[in-house]
Write a protein that holds these residues in place. Structure first.
Motif, PDB file in Angstrom:
ATOM      1  N   LEU A   1       0.619  -1.428  -0.721  1.00  0.00           N
ATOM      2  CA  LEU A   1      -0.199   0.230  -0.405  1.00  0.00           C
ATOM      3  C   LEU A   1       0.723   1.950   0.170  1.00  0.00           C
ATOM      4  CD1 LEU A   1      -2.859  -1.066   2.496  1.00  0.00           C
ATOM      5  CD2 LEU A   1      -2.810  -1.014   0.056  1.00  0.00           C
ATOM      6  N   ALA A   2       1.864   0.853   1.159  1.00  0.00           N
ATOM      7  CA  ALA A   2       3.237   2.270   0.610  1.00  0.00           C
ATOM      8  C   ALA A   2       3.660   1.901  -0.259  1.00  0.00           C
ATOM      9  CB  ALA A   2       3.631   1.991   2.027  1.00  0.00           C
ATOM     10  N   VAL A   3       3.658   1.415  -1.438  1.00  0.00           N
ATOM     11  CA  VAL A   3       4.463   1.346  -2.527  1.00  0.00           C
ATOM     12  C   VAL A   3       6.097   1.377  -2.496  1.00  0.00           C
ATOM     13  CG1 VAL A   3       4.761   2.200  -5.400  1.00  0.00           C
ATOM     14  CG2 VAL A   3       2.676   3.140  -3.611  1.00  0.00           C
ATOM     15  N   ILE A   4       6.623   0.409  -1.283  1.00  0.00           N
ATOM     16  CA  ILE A   4       7.234   0.170  -0.864  1.00  0.00           C
ATOM     17  C   ILE A   4       8.144  -1.087  -1.041  1.00  0.00           C
ATOM     18  CG2 ILE A   4       9.010  -0.121   1.191  1.00  0.00           C
ATOM     19  CD1 ILE A   4       7.025   2.340   2.566  1.00  0.00           C
ATOM     20  N   ASP A   5       8.949  -2.334  -2.100  1.00  0.00           N
ATOM     21  CA  ASP A   5       9.371  -3.068  -2.468  1.00  0.00           C
ATOM     22  C   ASP A   5      10.200  -3.795  -1.015  1.00  0.00           C
ATOM     23  OD1 ASP A   5      11.574  -5.333  -3.256  1.00  0.00           O
ATOM     24  OD2 ASP A   5      10.914  -5.315  -4.560  1.00  0.00           O
ATOM     25  N   SER A   6       9.568  -5.060  -0.372  1.00  0.00           N
ATOM     26  CA  SER A   6       9.741  -5.719   0.540  1.00  0.00           C
ATOM     27  C   SER A   6      11.342  -5.762   0.968  1.00  0.00           C
ATOM     28  CB  SER A   6       9.393  -7.253   0.368  1.00  0.00           C
ATOM     29  OG  SER A   6       9.508  -7.629  -0.337  1.00  0.00           O
TER      30      SER A   6
ATOM     31  N   ALA B   1      10.795  10.088   1.082  1.00  0.00           N
ATOM     32  CA  ALA B   1       9.946  10.772   2.162  1.00  0.00           C
ATOM     33  C   ALA B   1       8.173  11.329   2.074  1.00  0.00           C
ATOM     34  CB  ALA B   1      10.187  12.595   1.402  1.00  0.00           C
ATOM     35  N   VAL B   2       8.664  10.877   0.372  1.00  0.00           N
ATOM     36  CA  VAL B   2       7.117  10.290  -0.017  1.00  0.00           C
ATOM     37  C   VAL B   2       6.248   8.606   0.570  1.00  0.00           C
ATOM     38  CG1 VAL B   2       5.320   9.863  -2.249  1.00  0.00           C
ATOM     39  CG2 VAL B   2       7.234  12.161  -1.979  1.00  0.00           C
ATOM     40  N   GLN B   3       7.472   7.964   0.567  1.00  0.00           N
ATOM     41  CA  GLN B   3       7.374   6.589   0.837  1.00  0.00           C
ATOM     42  C   GLN B   3       6.827   6.365   2.770  1.00  0.00           C
ATOM     43  OE1 GLN B   3      10.894   4.925  -0.806  1.00  0.00           O
ATOM     44  NE2 GLN B   3       9.071   3.203  -2.249  1.00  0.00           N
ATOM     45  N   ARG B   4       7.927   7.524   2.648  1.00  0.00           N
ATOM     46  CA  ARG B   4       7.540   7.138   5.035  1.00  0.00           C
ATOM     47  C   ARG B   4       6.420   7.913   4.854  1.00  0.00           C
ATOM     48  NH1 ARG B   4      11.255  11.852   6.214  1.00  0.00           N
ATOM     49  NH2 ARG B   4       9.548  12.706   5.836  1.00  0.00           N
ATOM     50  N   GLU B   5       5.801   8.828   4.144  1.00  0.00           N
ATOM     51  CA  GLU B   5       4.701   9.332   4.994  1.00  0.00           C
ATOM     52  C   GLU B   5       2.695   8.422   4.107  1.00  0.00           C
ATOM     53  OE1 GLU B   5       4.040  12.528   6.223  1.00  0.00           O
ATOM     54  OE2 GLU B   5       5.891  11.922   6.847  1.00  0.00           O
ATOM     55  N   LYS B   6       3.134   7.788   3.411  1.00  0.00           N
ATOM     56  CA  LYS B   6       2.442   7.383   2.682  1.00  0.00           C
ATOM     57  C   LYS B   6       2.564   5.501   3.451  1.00  0.00           C
ATOM     58  CE  LYS B   6      -0.383   5.265  -0.365  1.00  0.00           C
ATOM     59  NZ  LYS B   6      -2.254   6.234  -0.259  1.00  0.00           N
ATOM     60  N   LEU B   7       3.377   5.762   4.095  1.00  0.00           N
ATOM     61  CA  LEU B   7       3.658   4.474   5.266  1.00  0.00           C
ATOM     62  C   LEU B   7       2.676   4.466   6.581  1.00  0.00           C
ATOM     63  CD1 LEU B   7       4.645   1.979   6.452  1.00  0.00           C
ATOM     64  CD2 LEU B   7       6.503   2.804   6.949  1.00  0.00           C
ATOM     65  N   LEU B   8       3.240   5.819   6.910  1.00  0.00           N
ATOM     66  CA  LEU B   8       2.171   6.704   7.699  1.00  0.00           C
ATOM     67  C   LEU B   8       0.877   6.672   7.604  1.00  0.00           C
ATOM     68  CD1 LEU B   8       4.880   9.769   9.260  1.00  0.00           C
ATOM     69  CD2 LEU B   8       4.320   7.541  10.213  1.00  0.00           C
ATOM     70  N   ASP B   9       1.084   7.143   6.203  1.00  0.00           N
ATOM     71  CA  ASP B   9      -1.089   7.398   6.311  1.00  0.00           C
ATOM     72  C   ASP B   9      -1.629   5.831   6.773  1.00  0.00           C
ATOM     73  OD1 ASP B   9      -0.438   9.674   5.548  1.00  0.00           O
ATOM     74  OD2 ASP B   9      -0.772   9.346   3.109  1.00  0.00           O
TER      75      ASP B   9
END
Length: 454
Positions: A340-345, A354-362
């Protein structure tokens, strides 16, 4: 075998919580009573309630208790004035059943065995000489020469009064298949449309839910809102509980918000806080889309969570994100949340943008689902809707349309949250209905004073 029992003062239809109490109380008042039960034994729903432990009632004070039924709680003032928790616990003590208080005010048998509750009622009915006929599915109720004739496959049973205690339309394996609604309609009563209550929710993002199937979460906040999930500003999510039984009313688009335990299923969402919100969700779905946001870290404000995440990212830059997130999430949730945060495992922590970090927080603060619906009524714990309350005398549970007919229990348009409230309503209305039916036949018969018929 076809049987015929005539000259009964009271015929009770249904041997569930309300019916057993009604039959026992009517007999205690001196009436001759027959109970007609469609299944092969009494108390089928009692036996499965509270995970077979039977949550009898709750220790909440009367006002808090009544609030758990929503606007219809005021109907129960009369029944609770007559027979409430103190009287219920005294009744079980009289029948040799000891009780105990647990978390959340829930009251259970000391034995943790629902069979002991059914046994208490069997003794109660036996003392009163109540005749119980099993495998006697009622087909119709019609007016007779001196009261009513109740038609079953086992013959006709006549009674001067009839108590309808057939339950709702949930848990059909226990015999609750909605029969009483048909009887009520045939007698001229209006029915409030039936809806499932205390039921799991089906989500549109079924693949996401299924990827986390079996994960049980504690200390999370789930908030149901009107609208599509992608249109909701997380700032409207409250930090306190809102819903039935709570003093404060939520502001739109919030429907309800609950803190506690939930779980993911192959079709959507379940668990205690989801069940509590399910009726509000079902009602809101009739008007438009509904979504549900899950705050996985409700005890931590977003800014504080960001600081914690930044510290971990800086301290463990070479670790994979999938490893770092073990401190934040159950193992089965890590990959879905990263997707969901568009982060590769396999992505190392120091490469997170920063965008991925904020998406993870979301995602951690507002995991979003759009609600497709609920499981069917047959899968619900409780049936909402039923016989319209304005057609029932709240002091006696007598029909205002057909003299001599009484209703009690879940067949009425009364439902509540979990915690012993639904069973207390069944016991209380059953007691009053049974007593009132006996008093109609034998005026002044009951040892304790009862409200007048009307």
């Amino acid at each position: 075998m076809v049987e015929s029992f005539t000259n009964s003062d009271v015929v009770v239809i249904g041997a569930g919580a309300a019916g057993l109490m009604a039959a026992g109380r009517a007999a205690e008042c001196g009436a001759s009573v027959v109970v007609l039960e469609k299944t092969d034994g009494p108390g089928k729903k009692i036996l499965v309630s509270g995970k077979s432990r039977c949550n009898l009632t709750n220790s909440a004070d009367r006002n808090a208790f009544l609030a758990m039924y929503g606007p219809n709680g005021r109907f129960l003032h009369g029944a609770f004035s007559r027979f409430f928790r103190p009287e219920l616990l005294a009744f079980f003590e009289w029948q040799g059943l000891k009780t105990k208080l647990e978390r959340g005010g829930r009251i259970f048998p000391v034995s943790d065995d629902a069979r002991d509750v059914v046994g208490a009622f069997e003794r109660y009915l036996s003392r009163g000489g109540v005749r119980t006929v099993f495998n006697a599915k009622v087909e119709a109720i019609r007016a007779g020469d001196a009261g009513f004739v109740v038609q079953t496959a086992r013959g006709d049973f006549s009674g001067r009064t009839v108590v309808i205690a057939t339950g709702g339309a949930s848990w059909p394996k226990t015999g609750s298949t909605g029969d009483g609604y048909a009887f009520a309609r045939s007698l001229g009563h209006r029915l409030v449309p039936l809806r499932p209550a205390l039921v799991p929710l089906v989500v549109k993002e079924a693949a996401l839910a299924k990827s986390m199937q079996g994960v049980s979460l504690r200390n999370v906040r789930a908030t149901a809102l009107s609208g599509s999930a992608d249109t909701i500003d997380v700032k409207v999510v409250p930090a306190a509980d809102y819903g039935r039984g709570e003093k404060k009313k939520p502001r739109p688009p919030v429907l309800e918000s609950r803190f506690g335990e939930m779980l993911f299923t192959h079709f959507g969402l379940g668990g205690p806080i989801i069940l509590l919100m399910s009726l509000a969700v079902a009602q809101a779905l009739e008007a438009g889309p509904v979504c549900l946001l899950i705050d996985l870290k409700p005890a931590v404000a977003r800014d504080e969570l960001r600081k914690r995440l930044l510290i971990d990212l800086n301290a463990s830059g070479k670790r994979k994100m999938s490893t770092l997130l073990k401190a934040y999430l159950p193992a089965k949730m890590i990959e879905p949340v990263m997707d969901l945060a568009v982060i590769d495992s396999n992505c190392p922590a120091h490469q997170i943008t920063a965008v991925q970090r904020e998406k993870l927080l979301d995602t951690l603060k507002a995991l979003r689902f759009n609600i497709h619906g609920t499981l069917p009524l047959s899968r619900a714990i409780v049936t909402a809707g039923g016989v319209a309350l304005e057609e029932i005398n709240p002091k006696t549970l007598a029909s205002k349309i057909v003299p001599g007919i009484y209703f009690c229990g879940e067949v009425l348009d009364i439902d509540a949250d979990t915690g012993g409230y639904n069973l207390q309503a069944a016991f209380s209305t059953g007691y009053v209905a049974g007593e009132s039916a006996a008093r109609l036949v034998l005026p002044g018969c009951c040892a304790r004073s009862a409200p007048d018929e009307g």
